[in-house]
Design a protein around this motif. Structure first.
Motif, PDB file in Angstrom:
ATOM      1  N   UNK A  80       8.568   3.598 -16.628  1.00 56.33           N
ATOM      2  CA  UNK A  80       7.439   2.753 -16.999  1.00 56.33           C
ATOM      3  C   UNK A  80       6.157   3.570 -16.880  1.00 56.33           C
ATOM      4  N   UNK A  81       5.031   2.917 -17.184  1.00 57.08           N
ATOM      5  CA  UNK A  81       3.746   3.600 -17.171  1.00 57.08           C
ATOM      6  C   UNK A  81       2.960   3.266 -15.902  1.00 57.08           C
ATOM      7  N   UNK A  82       3.621   2.740 -14.893  1.00 54.31           N
ATOM      8  CA  UNK A  82       2.947   2.348 -13.672  1.00 54.31           C
ATOM      9  C   UNK A  82       2.608   3.542 -12.801  1.00 54.31           C
ATOM     10  N   UNK A  83       1.934   3.294 -11.679  1.00 54.90           N
ATOM     11  CA  UNK A  83       1.565   4.378 -10.762  1.00 54.90           C
ATOM     12  C   UNK A  83       2.790   5.004 -10.109  1.00 54.90           C
ATOM     13  N   UNK A  84       2.643   6.243  -9.685  1.00 52.30           N
ATOM     14  CA  UNK A  84       3.717   6.895  -8.933  1.00 52.30           C
ATOM     15  C   UNK A  84       3.849   6.250  -7.561  1.00 52.30           C
ATOM     16  N   UNK A  85       2.712   5.945  -6.924  1.00 56.37           N
ATOM     17  CA  UNK A  85       2.696   5.278  -5.619  1.00 56.37           C
ATOM     18  C   UNK A  85       1.789   4.062  -5.706  1.00 56.37           C
ATOM     19  N   UNK A  86       2.287   2.926  -5.248  1.00 49.28           N
ATOM     20  CA  UNK A  86       1.493   1.701  -5.195  1.00 49.28           C
ATOM     21  C   UNK A  86       1.612   1.094  -3.801  1.00 49.28           C
ATOM     22  N   UNK A  87       0.522   1.127  -3.049  1.00 48.07           N
ATOM     23  CA  UNK A  87       0.492   0.609  -1.684  1.00 48.07           C
ATOM     24  C   UNK A  87      -0.251  -0.721  -1.691  1.00 48.07           C
ATOM     25  N   UNK A  88       0.362  -1.738  -1.086  1.00 49.95           N
ATOM     26  CA  UNK A  88      -0.205  -3.083  -1.099  1.00 49.95           C
ATOM     27  C   UNK A  88      -0.163  -3.690   0.297  1.00 49.95           C
ATOM     28  N   UNK A  89      -1.315  -3.987   0.843  1.00 44.49           N
ATOM     29  CA  UNK A  89      -1.394  -4.689   2.117  1.00 44.49           C
ATOM     30  C   UNK A  89      -0.670  -4.001   3.255  1.00 44.49           C
ATOM     31  N   UNK A  90      -0.713  -2.682   3.298  1.00 40.54           N
ATOM     32  CA  UNK A  90       0.018  -1.946   4.334  1.00 40.54           C
ATOM     33  C   UNK A  90      -0.723  -2.026   5.664  1.00 40.54           C
ATOM     34  N   UNK A  91      -0.010  -2.453   6.683  1.00 41.73           N
ATOM     35  CA  UNK A  91      -0.556  -2.522   8.039  1.00 41.73           C
ATOM     36  C   UNK A  91       0.467  -1.939   9.012  1.00 41.73           C
ATOM     37  N   UNK A  92      -0.036  -1.292  10.055  1.00 37.28           N
ATOM     38  CA  UNK A  92       0.826  -0.750  11.112  1.00 37.28           C
ATOM     39  C   UNK A  92       0.230  -1.139  12.453  1.00 37.28           C
ATOM     40  N   UNK A 104      11.309   1.672  -5.577  1.00 37.45           N
ATOM     41  CA  UNK A 104      11.798   1.525  -4.203  1.00 37.45           C
ATOM     42  C   UNK A 104      10.626   1.250  -3.270  1.00 37.45           C
ATOM     43  N   UNK A 105      10.740   0.195  -2.464  1.00 36.87           N
ATOM     44  CA  UNK A 105       9.719  -0.121  -1.473  1.00 36.87           C
ATOM     45  C   UNK A 105      10.009   0.689  -0.214  1.00 36.87           C
ATOM     46  N   UNK A 106       9.161   1.673   0.055  1.00 35.59           N
ATOM     47  CA  UNK A 106       9.382   2.563   1.194  1.00 35.59           C
ATOM     48  C   UNK A 106       9.306   1.833   2.526  1.00 35.59           C
ATOM     49  N   UNK A 107       8.468   0.808   2.600  1.00 35.20           N
ATOM     50  CA  UNK A 107       8.304   0.082   3.868  1.00 35.20           C
ATOM     51  C   UNK A 107       9.556  -0.722   4.203  1.00 35.20           C
TER      52      UNK A 107
END
Length: 323
Positions: free
Chosen positions: A9-21, A83-86
């Motif tokens: 697809x034409x989406x981003x290579x990495x997409x981070x959303x609401x990441x909290x640690x 793949x969702x890395x989290x």
């Protein structure tokens, strides 16, 4: 919700959303190291994540690779190639992510390298595991990171900090991963080698379709050299996300903290930001930078929204920056 960054697809290579640690401590205490972070890195792009030590940059990198300590708890999403890395388990991270989807240039290369094996041996093993039948030699992988060929048969403890950094960079580049995550990749290098290293990271992105680079750094000169966009982190939050050309040139950054980082450079005002970053265990309810900010008012007691990429109640306006 569709997975971001699916292959083809034409989406981003990495997409981070609401990441909290959060780090869970004794007595039920929690320390927020990263809070509600969101950004994307497009194909062909280098995003530089900058900020003072302790702001959460390296914790964010560890979260993307599943390398957080046992007392850390991550939430949110981080998508690479569907793949969702989290959410991924350790087996998936080991088989599909580390080295294949995400190549890591680590902050502490001496700890990353195997102490009882030579650099040649480690490069050869990595090539066998990740090169996927490509014509990659140990010598070619070393030269790519400016690692001297006459040091290939040395052990990590026989390397200087700069040579260990270059060995780790060579290992990270072998798999031609779509996302390269470089965590302080210029530590221990002189200026010429800094330029060579970041140029090679940039070439990795430009040499193949669908590749991107997230570079975590305090070296603003290196960021200026290769970044397309800049994300500024303070006390675990992204406070500014903007185009690199305007950040380092005209009109300049809008967040007071971002301007303070630039003004502290020797070739700028050489004026340090007053005060110290807050303890993450005692963050205020509002803007964490307010105690150090000359523009702070009573409205800063509430958390500022991110408007046009800047999380500040009183950002510098264009007319301010051009005055």
């Amino acid at each position: 919700m569709n997975a971001a960054g699916e292959e083809g697809d034409e989406g981003p290579v990495l997409s981070v959303r609401g990441l909290s640690v959060r780090f869970l401590l004794s007595g039920g205490r929690q320390v927020p190291a990263v809070t509600d972070v969101g950004f994307e890195v497009a194909a062909g792009e280098c995003l530089a994540l900058i900020g003072e030590s302790g702001c959460g940059k390296s914790v964010l990198a560890s979260a993307l690779l599943g390398l957080l300590p046992g007392n850390a708890q991550a939430a949110g999403e981080a998508w690479v190639r569907g793949l969702d890395l989290v959410a991924a388990d350790e087996g998936t991270l080991a088989r599909r992510v580390r080295g294949r989807l995400v190549g890591l240039v680590p902050q502490s290369p001496a700890a990353h390298l195997t102490p009882v094996r030579t650099v040649r041996s480690q490069l050869a093993e990595t090539i066998r595991a990740l090169a996927d039948g490509g014509v990659v030699t140990v010598e070619g992988a070393a030269e790519r990171a400016a690692f001297p060929l006459d040091h290939l048969d040395r052990y990590p403890h026989e390397l200087s900090g700069g040579l260990a950094q270059r060995a780790a960079t060579a290992l990270a580049l072998v798999g031609d991963a779509p996302l390269l995550l470089a965590d302080e990749p210029t530590t221990g290098l002189d200026r010429d080698l800094v330029d060579h290293t970041v140029d090679e990271l940039r070439r990795h992105v430009d040499a193949g379709a669908g590749r991107a680079l997230l570079m975590i750094t305090h070296d603003l000169a290196a960021a200026r050299r290769i970044a397309d966009r800049v994300a500024v982190m303070y006390a675990g939050r992204i406070v500014e996300l903007t185009d690199a050309a305007s950040f380092f040139g005209e009109p300049g950054p809008r967040h007071p903290y971002s301007r303070g980082l630039l003004d502290a450079l020797p070739d700028r005002a050489f004026r340090p930001i007053p005060g110290m970053p807050p303890e993450l265990s005692a963050l205020p309810d509002g803007c964490a930078f307010a105690p150090r900010c000359s523009r702070a008012t009573s409205s800063c007691a509430t958390l500022p929204p991110a408007t046009d990429g800047t999380a500040c109640h009183h950002p510098h306006l264009l007319e301010d920056l051009r005055a």
